[in-house]
Design a protein around this motif. Structure first.
Motif, PDB file in Angstrom:
ATOM      1  N   TYR A 224     -36.568  10.207 -29.899  1.00 40.06           N
ATOM      2  CA  TYR A 224     -36.477   9.685 -31.253  1.00 40.06           C
ATOM      3  C   TYR A 224     -35.083   9.116 -31.485  1.00 40.06           C
ATOM      4  O   TYR A 224     -34.094   9.648 -30.974  1.00 40.06           O
ATOM      5  CB  TYR A 224     -36.755  10.791 -32.282  1.00 40.06           C
ATOM      6  CG  TYR A 224     -38.148  11.367 -32.181  1.00 40.06           C
ATOM      7  CD1 TYR A 224     -39.223  10.753 -32.817  1.00 40.06           C
ATOM      8  CD2 TYR A 224     -38.394  12.517 -31.437  1.00 40.06           C
ATOM      9  CE1 TYR A 224     -40.507  11.271 -32.715  1.00 40.06           C
ATOM     10  CE2 TYR A 224     -39.666  13.038 -31.323  1.00 40.06           C
ATOM     11  CZ  TYR A 224     -40.720  12.409 -31.974  1.00 40.06           C
ATOM     12  OH  TYR A 224     -41.986  12.919 -31.869  1.00 40.06           O
ATOM     13  N   ASN A 225     -35.022   8.066 -32.261  1.00 42.91           N
ATOM     14  CA  ASN A 225     -33.739   7.500 -32.639  1.00 42.91           C
ATOM     15  C   ASN A 225     -33.035   8.493 -33.559  1.00 42.91           C
ATOM     16  O   ASN A 225     -33.549   8.816 -34.634  1.00 42.91           O
ATOM     17  CB  ASN A 225     -33.953   6.152 -33.340  1.00 42.91           C
ATOM     18  CG  ASN A 225     -32.661   5.507 -33.756  1.00 42.91           C
ATOM     19  OD1 ASN A 225     -31.945   5.999 -34.625  1.00 42.91           O
ATOM     20  ND2 ASN A 225     -32.359   4.372 -33.153  1.00 42.91           N
TER      21      ASN A 225
ATOM     22  N   THR B 192     -45.652   5.767 -36.664  1.00 39.74           N
ATOM     23  CA  THR B 192     -45.397   4.341 -36.893  1.00 39.74           C
ATOM     24  C   THR B 192     -44.775   3.670 -35.660  1.00 39.74           C
ATOM     25  O   THR B 192     -44.170   2.606 -35.766  1.00 39.74           O
ATOM     26  CB  THR B 192     -44.477   4.139 -38.110  1.00 39.74           C
ATOM     27  OG1 THR B 192     -43.247   4.844 -37.909  1.00 39.74           O
ATOM     28  CG2 THR B 192     -45.134   4.619 -39.397  1.00 39.74           C
ATOM     29  N   GLN B 193     -44.956   4.262 -34.497  1.00 40.58           N
ATOM     30  CA  GLN B 193     -44.349   3.720 -33.283  1.00 40.58           C
ATOM     31  C   GLN B 193     -44.914   2.359 -32.885  1.00 40.58           C
ATOM     32  O   GLN B 193     -44.326   1.642 -32.079  1.00 40.58           O
ATOM     33  CB  GLN B 193     -44.503   4.705 -32.134  1.00 40.58           C
ATOM     34  CG  GLN B 193     -45.948   4.961 -31.725  1.00 40.58           C
ATOM     35  CD  GLN B 193     -46.064   6.018 -30.663  1.00 40.58           C
ATOM     36  OE1 GLN B 193     -45.654   5.801 -29.533  1.00 40.58           O
ATOM     37  NE2 GLN B 193     -46.618   7.175 -31.017  1.00 40.58           N
TER      38      GLN B 193
ATOM     39  N   SER C 198     -42.792  -0.933 -32.658  1.00 45.42           N
ATOM     40  CA  SER C 198     -41.908  -1.244 -31.534  1.00 45.42           C
ATOM     41  C   SER C 198     -42.684  -1.531 -30.248  1.00 45.42           C
ATOM     42  O   SER C 198     -42.107  -1.589 -29.168  1.00 45.42           O
ATOM     43  CB  SER C 198     -40.942  -0.075 -31.292  1.00 45.42           C
ATOM     44  OG  SER C 198     -41.661   1.105 -30.971  1.00 45.42           O
ATOM     45  N   MET C 199     -44.001  -1.721 -30.360  1.00 45.81           N
ATOM     46  CA  MET C 199     -44.829  -1.964 -29.188  1.00 45.81           C
ATOM     47  C   MET C 199     -45.442  -3.357 -29.255  1.00 45.81           C
ATOM     48  O   MET C 199     -45.693  -3.881 -30.343  1.00 45.81           O
ATOM     49  CB  MET C 199     -45.926  -0.896 -29.088  1.00 45.81           C
ATOM     50  CG  MET C 199     -45.377   0.517 -29.006  1.00 45.81           C
ATOM     51  SD  MET C 199     -46.642   1.776 -29.263  1.00 45.81           S
ATOM     52  CE  MET C 199     -47.435   1.763 -27.679  1.00 45.81           C
ATOM     53  N   ASP C 200     -45.712  -3.948 -28.089  1.00 49.86           N
ATOM     54  CA  ASP C 200     -46.254  -5.303 -27.991  1.00 49.86           C
ATOM     55  C   ASP C 200     -47.650  -5.243 -27.383  1.00 49.86           C
ATOM     56  O   ASP C 200     -47.796  -5.043 -26.171  1.00 49.86           O
ATOM     57  CB  ASP C 200     -45.328  -6.169 -27.140  1.00 49.86           C
ATOM     58  CG  ASP C 200     -45.733  -7.633 -27.130  1.00 49.86           C
ATOM     59  OD1 ASP C 200     -46.930  -7.938 -27.308  1.00 49.86           O
ATOM     60  OD2 ASP C 200     -44.849  -8.486 -26.937  1.00 49.86           O
ATOM     61  N   ALA C 201     -48.665  -5.420 -28.212  1.00 53.98           N
ATOM     62  CA  ALA C 201     -50.051  -5.304 -27.753  1.00 53.98           C
ATOM     63  C   ALA C 201     -50.410  -6.393 -26.747  1.00 53.98           C
ATOM     64  O   ALA C 201     -51.129  -6.141 -25.769  1.00 53.98           O
ATOM     65  CB  ALA C 201     -51.002  -5.356 -28.945  1.00 53.98           C
ATOM     66  N   LYS C 202     -49.909  -7.601 -26.951  1.00 56.97           N
ATOM     67  CA  LYS C 202     -50.222  -8.696 -26.021  1.00 56.97           C
ATOM     68  C   LYS C 202     -49.635  -8.414 -24.645  1.00 56.97           C
ATOM     69  O   LYS C 202     -50.251  -8.718 -23.620  1.00 56.97           O
ATOM     70  CB  LYS C 202     -49.696 -10.017 -26.578  1.00 56.97           C
ATOM     71  CG  LYS C 202     -50.461 -10.504 -27.799  1.00 56.97           C
ATOM     72  CD  LYS C 202     -49.958 -11.859 -28.276  1.00 56.97           C
ATOM     73  CE  LYS C 202     -50.767 -12.330 -29.479  1.00 56.97           C
ATOM     74  NZ  LYS C 202     -50.311 -13.664 -29.965  1.00 56.97           N
ATOM     75  N   GLU C 203     -48.467  -7.834 -24.622  1.00 54.25           N
ATOM     76  CA  GLU C 203     -47.830  -7.483 -23.346  1.00 54.25           C
ATOM     77  C   GLU C 203     -48.647  -6.422 -22.614  1.00 54.25           C
ATOM     78  O   GLU C 203     -48.797  -6.469 -21.388  1.00 54.25           O
ATOM     79  CB  GLU C 203     -46.407  -6.984 -23.603  1.00 54.25           C
ATOM     80  CG  GLU C 203     -45.613  -6.696 -22.349  1.00 54.25           C
ATOM     81  CD  GLU C 203     -44.191  -6.250 -22.675  1.00 54.25           C
ATOM     82  OE1 GLU C 203     -43.825  -5.139 -22.251  1.00 54.25           O
ATOM     83  OE2 GLU C 203     -43.480  -7.004 -23.365  1.00 54.25           O
TER      84      GLU C 203
ATOM     85  N   ARG D 236     -49.112   2.051 -37.422  1.00 53.61           N
ATOM     86  CA  ARG D 236     -48.312   1.315 -38.400  1.00 53.61           C
ATOM     87  C   ARG D 236     -48.880   1.651 -39.778  1.00 53.61           C
ATOM     88  O   ARG D 236     -49.970   2.214 -39.884  1.00 53.61           O
ATOM     89  CB  ARG D 236     -48.421  -0.201 -38.172  1.00 53.61           C
ATOM     90  CG  ARG D 236     -47.991  -0.647 -36.789  1.00 53.61           C
ATOM     91  CD  ARG D 236     -48.183  -2.132 -36.584  1.00 53.61           C
ATOM     92  NE  ARG D 236     -47.788  -2.511 -35.219  1.00 53.61           N
ATOM     93  CZ  ARG D 236     -47.691  -3.747 -34.784  1.00 53.61           C
ATOM     94  NH1 ARG D 236     -47.954  -4.760 -35.600  1.00 53.61           N
ATOM     95  NH2 ARG D 236     -47.334  -3.999 -33.535  1.00 53.61           N
ATOM     96  N   LEU D 237     -48.177   1.284 -40.835  1.00 50.38           N
ATOM     97  CA  LEU D 237     -48.767   1.395 -42.162  1.00 50.38           C
ATOM     98  C   LEU D 237     -49.821   0.298 -42.249  1.00 50.38           C
ATOM     99  O   LEU D 237     -49.526  -0.876 -41.993  1.00 50.38           O
ATOM    100  CB  LEU D 237     -47.698   1.239 -43.242  1.00 50.38           C
ATOM    101  CG  LEU D 237     -46.582   2.293 -43.207  1.00 50.38           C
ATOM    102  CD1 LEU D 237     -45.604   2.061 -44.360  1.00 50.38           C
ATOM    103  CD2 LEU D 237     -47.142   3.711 -43.266  1.00 50.38           C
ATOM    104  N   GLN D 238     -51.049   0.672 -42.599  1.00 49.73           N
ATOM    105  CA  GLN D 238     -52.160  -0.251 -42.433  1.00 49.73           C
ATOM    106  C   GLN D 238     -53.149  -0.216 -43.585  1.00 49.73           C
ATOM    107  O   GLN D 238     -53.134   0.702 -44.411  1.00 49.73           O
ATOM    108  CB  GLN D 238     -52.935   0.106 -41.150  1.00 49.73           C
ATOM    109  CG  GLN D 238     -52.389  -0.465 -39.878  1.00 49.73           C
ATOM    110  CD  GLN D 238     -52.588  -1.975 -39.771  1.00 49.73           C
ATOM    111  OE1 GLN D 238     -52.990  -2.657 -40.727  1.00 49.73           O
ATOM    112  NE2 GLN D 238     -52.289  -2.526 -38.617  1.00 49.73           N
TER     113      GLN D 238
END
Length: 198
Positions: free
Chosen positions: A9-10, A52-53, A56-61, A124-126
């Motif tokens: 965690y940050n 809410t991680q 920082s994640m890239d679904a396309k990647e 995420r907040l959705q």
């Protein structure tokens, strides 16, 4: 050596959130120094970062990392993918299942990547409607399939614990592209969704 799960965690973010959760606990009339609550602000701070991680994640990647050439052009479905997300209106959970389908167009994707994509957008907040479209658009843009489909069925704690307090309501959302916009293909997909479980 035994398996050990680690979470990172940050620290700066954790401290800021910890202060905010301490303030919230105080404002609702509790004592944050009470034995049972002493570590709660830090736990809540870490839980919020975990939930809410997806930011920082890239679904396309994730999808692009597991594309394989394959001459297969029939429906591929991964169903009953667990979904856990947070309603952006009340910061309360909603949870249920996602069902994803696509028709390959020269490439297939590693099956484990589809649930990972769900997690990226769910963490995420959705709102459920946007979540459905974000998953679909990612599949369409990255895989370039002949068609894609996403159905999500979920229960919302903001409806169950507060407000109308309806315990048995389920919200279903769906979105389709390409071949799934055709009645015949869509009906085949829905029939497969209802088929016997393994």
């Amino acid at each position: 050596m035994a398996y050990k799960k680690t979470e990172e965690y940050n620290q700066e973010t954790t401290e800021i959130l910890k202060e905010n959760f301490t303030s919230i606990i105080t404002e609702i009339g509790e004592d944050p120094s009470r034995e049972g609550l002493v570590k709660t602000p830090e736990r809540a701070a870490k839980a919020m970062q975990f939930l809410t991680q997806g930011y920082s994640m890239d679904a396309k990647e994730i999808l692009s990392s597991a594309l394989f050439p394959e001459d297969y052009s029939e429906i591929v479905i991964v169903k009953d993918i667990e979904v856990y997300s947070m309603c952006e209106h009340h910061i309360l959970p909603f949870f249920g299942k996602a069902h994803i389908a696509y028709i390959p167009n020269g490439h297939v994707v590693g099956l484990s990547k589809l649930p990972r994509v769900v997690d990226v957008f769910a963490r995420r907040l959705q709102v459920q409607e946007r979540l459905t479209h974000e998953i679909l658009n990612c599949l369409q843009d990255t895989l370039n399939p002949l068609g894609a489909a996403v159905v999500i069925e979920a229960r919302h704690m903001c409806m169950m614990m507060r407000g109308v307090e309806k315990q048995n309501s389920i919200t279903t959302t769906s979105a389709f592209t390409g071949e799934f916009r055709k009645t015949e293909t869509r009906n085949e997909f829905l029939k497969l969704l209802l088929s016997n479980r393994v």
